[in-house]
Design a protein around this motif. Structure first.
Motif, mmCIF file in Angstrom:
data_model
loop_
_atom_site.group_PDB
_atom_site.id
_atom_site.type_symbol
_atom_site.label_atom_id
_atom_site.label_comp_id
_atom_site.label_asym_id
_atom_site.label_seq_id
_atom_site.Cartn_x
_atom_site.Cartn_y
_atom_site.Cartn_z
ATOM 1 N N GLN A 110 0.901 -1.267 -0.169
ATOM 2 C CA GLN A 110 0.179 -0.338 0.267
ATOM 3 C C GLN A 110 0.764 1.133 0.065
ATOM 4 N N GLU A 165 -0.426 8.951 1.775
ATOM 5 C CA GLU A 165 -1.039 9.766 0.808
ATOM 6 C C GLU A 165 -0.368 10.478 0.037
ATOM 7 N N GLU A 185 -7.392 5.852 -6.978
ATOM 8 C CA GLU A 185 -8.230 5.152 -5.235
ATOM 9 C C GLU A 185 -7.124 5.003 -4.365
ATOM 10 N N ALA A 186 -6.209 4.869 -4.684
ATOM 11 C CA ALA A 186 -4.918 4.406 -3.812
ATOM 12 C C ALA A 186 -4.550 5.195 -2.686
ATOM 13 N N LYS A 209 -6.738 7.803 -1.446
ATOM 14 C CA LYS A 209 -8.170 7.868 -0.832
ATOM 15 C C LYS A 209 -8.437 8.673 -0.354
ATOM 16 N N ASP A 251 -10.774 12.912 -1.244
ATOM 17 C CA ASP A 251 -11.813 12.661 -0.847
ATOM 18 C C ASP A 251 -12.975 12.580 -2.065
ATOM 19 N N GLN A 252 -14.056 11.934 -1.843
ATOM 20 C CA GLN A 252 -14.419 12.285 -3.686
ATOM 21 C C GLN A 252 -15.104 13.509 -3.689
ATOM 22 N N LYS A 288 -12.331 13.220 -7.142
ATOM 23 C CA LYS A 288 -11.276 11.942 -8.062
ATOM 24 C C LYS A 288 -12.372 12.012 -9.116
#
Length: 381
Positions: free
Chosen positions: A119, A122, A336-337, A339, A341-342, A345
């Motif tokens: 993984q 940020e 996506e990795a 993470k 905020d929507q 995206k």
């Protein structure tokens, strides 16, 4: 046109194009032929191989010419594990690799290989602690890209190499497509990769040219079988003009490396400062310590396509994501990795600099972007 999509591809240097044409005109013989014309072509091919080997600090015999980054990556991903099944069937990679890595590894999983995906945080960087935990005695391959093509995150290659080499017999492959010629990368004893993938058209060379290079002799199964060219590892008549042109582009990039890094870093940091002035409407995916030639950010509640078209209408070319996936409607696996905020995206934009860009290009982008934000978000911006 102001072209700021150099991570997708670059405009070839004129010197590279001139070299390509000259070799095609004067050294068109098959380098495997034993007549004089063939020997001359092979001599030129050997010289190109030697030049790239010198840049990478490896031996000539460990440099193989390919058709580009995807082939080089596939060569490593399929060739190493299948040649070393006696050691194990465990592979480690990251969740933000290029599709030419991830799709090849998925194919190996179907053949019974076990895969661990590291993984990222940020900022898009792996955890060395997780790598230490995941590495095993039966790990045969670790593949970690040097610079991410979408956000410019730089992975700690030297530290990763130390962990890999001290704890396993695994081969360490590095996708250097986005870093070669822009950041220092070469073979250095055990403090570096065992295999490197390079693509010509990312460094103002030609599409259809690439290299897979090795630090030392190792077991690897070829993808292409036939006449036994390239030390029996890549059969097929070698494209001498492409190889020579790639060596030319590599020499130019290496000679200009420090100057280019300084220039890109200046633009990178200037644009980060500029974008932060838009407050919480902008989310920066790239960081100040990321690759200087790539800057990715997202505008809140806006689709990237809208921004791309608005900039294109002003003569500025950028991209939403990697060129390999930008036509797809789904969110990038890299985004996506991270993470994020929507609301951010769908609005990811990537600027990527090249040798032909100027200070004026960056100033024009800033003016155009400010104008677009005022139109789309209101006069307060």
């Amino acid at each position: 046109m102001i072209y700021l999509d150099n991570s997708a591809t670059t405009k070839p240097h004129k010197e590279v194009l001139d070299t390509f044409v000259q070799v095609n005109e004067s050294f068109y013989a098959n380098p495997a032929s034993i007549h004089e014309a063939g020997v001359d072509a092979n001599t030129l091919l050997d010289r190109a191989r030697s030049q790239i080997a010198k840049i990478l600090h490896t031996e000539d015999k460990y440099v193989l010419f390919t058709a580009g980054g995807t082939e080089s990556n596939n060569f490593a991903i399929f060739g190493v594990p299948k040649a070393n099944t006696h050691r194990g069937k465990h592979i480690i990679t990251t969740e933000i690799e290029h599709p030419s890595i991830l799709e090849a590894i998925k194919a190996l999983q179907k053949d019974g290989y076990e895969v661990d995906y590291l993984q990222v945080d940020e900022t898009g960087v792996i955890s060395l602690e997780e790598l230490q935990q995941k590495i095993r005695k039966d790990t045969v391959l670790v593949s970690i890209m040097h610079v991410n093509n979408e956000i410019g995150a730089i992975q700690p290659i030297e530290q990763a190499a130390k962990i890999i080499h001290e704890n396993s017999r695994a081969v360490f492959h590095v996708d250097a497509v986005q870093s070669f010629g822009k950041l220092p990368i070469y073979f250095n004893a055990d403090a570096g990769p065992d295999i490197i993938s390079i693509s010509g058209h990312k460094i103002h060379g030609l599409k259809g040219s690439g290299v897979i290079a090795f630090r030392k002799k190792m077991s690897i199964i070829p993808l292409l079988l036939g006449g036994g060219q390239e030390s029996g590892l890549r059969s097929g008549t070698v494209a001498v003009p492409q190889a020579v042109a790639l060596a030319k582009a590599a020499r130019i990039a290496t000679e200009q490396l420090e100057k280019s890094m300084d220039k890109y870093r200046k633009w990178h940091n200037d644009l980060i400062k500029f974008l932060t002035e838009f407050g919480d409407n902008i989310h920066l995916l790239s960081t100040e310590d990321g690759a200087p030639h790539i800057l990715s950010f997202s505008v809140k509640d806006l689709k990237g396509e809208i921004l791309i078209n608005a900039l294109q209408n002003r003569g500025i070319i950028v991209s939403t994501s990697s060129a390999c996936s930008s036509k797809q409607k789904k969110t990038s696996h890299v985004v996506e990795a991270l993470k994020i905020d929507q609301p951010f995206k769908k609005g990811v934009i990537r600027l990527s600099f090249g040798a032909l860009n100027t200070d004026e290009d960056i100033d024009e982008f800033k003016k155009a972007f400010t104008s677009i934000m005022k139109e789309l978000k209101g006069e307060n911006y």
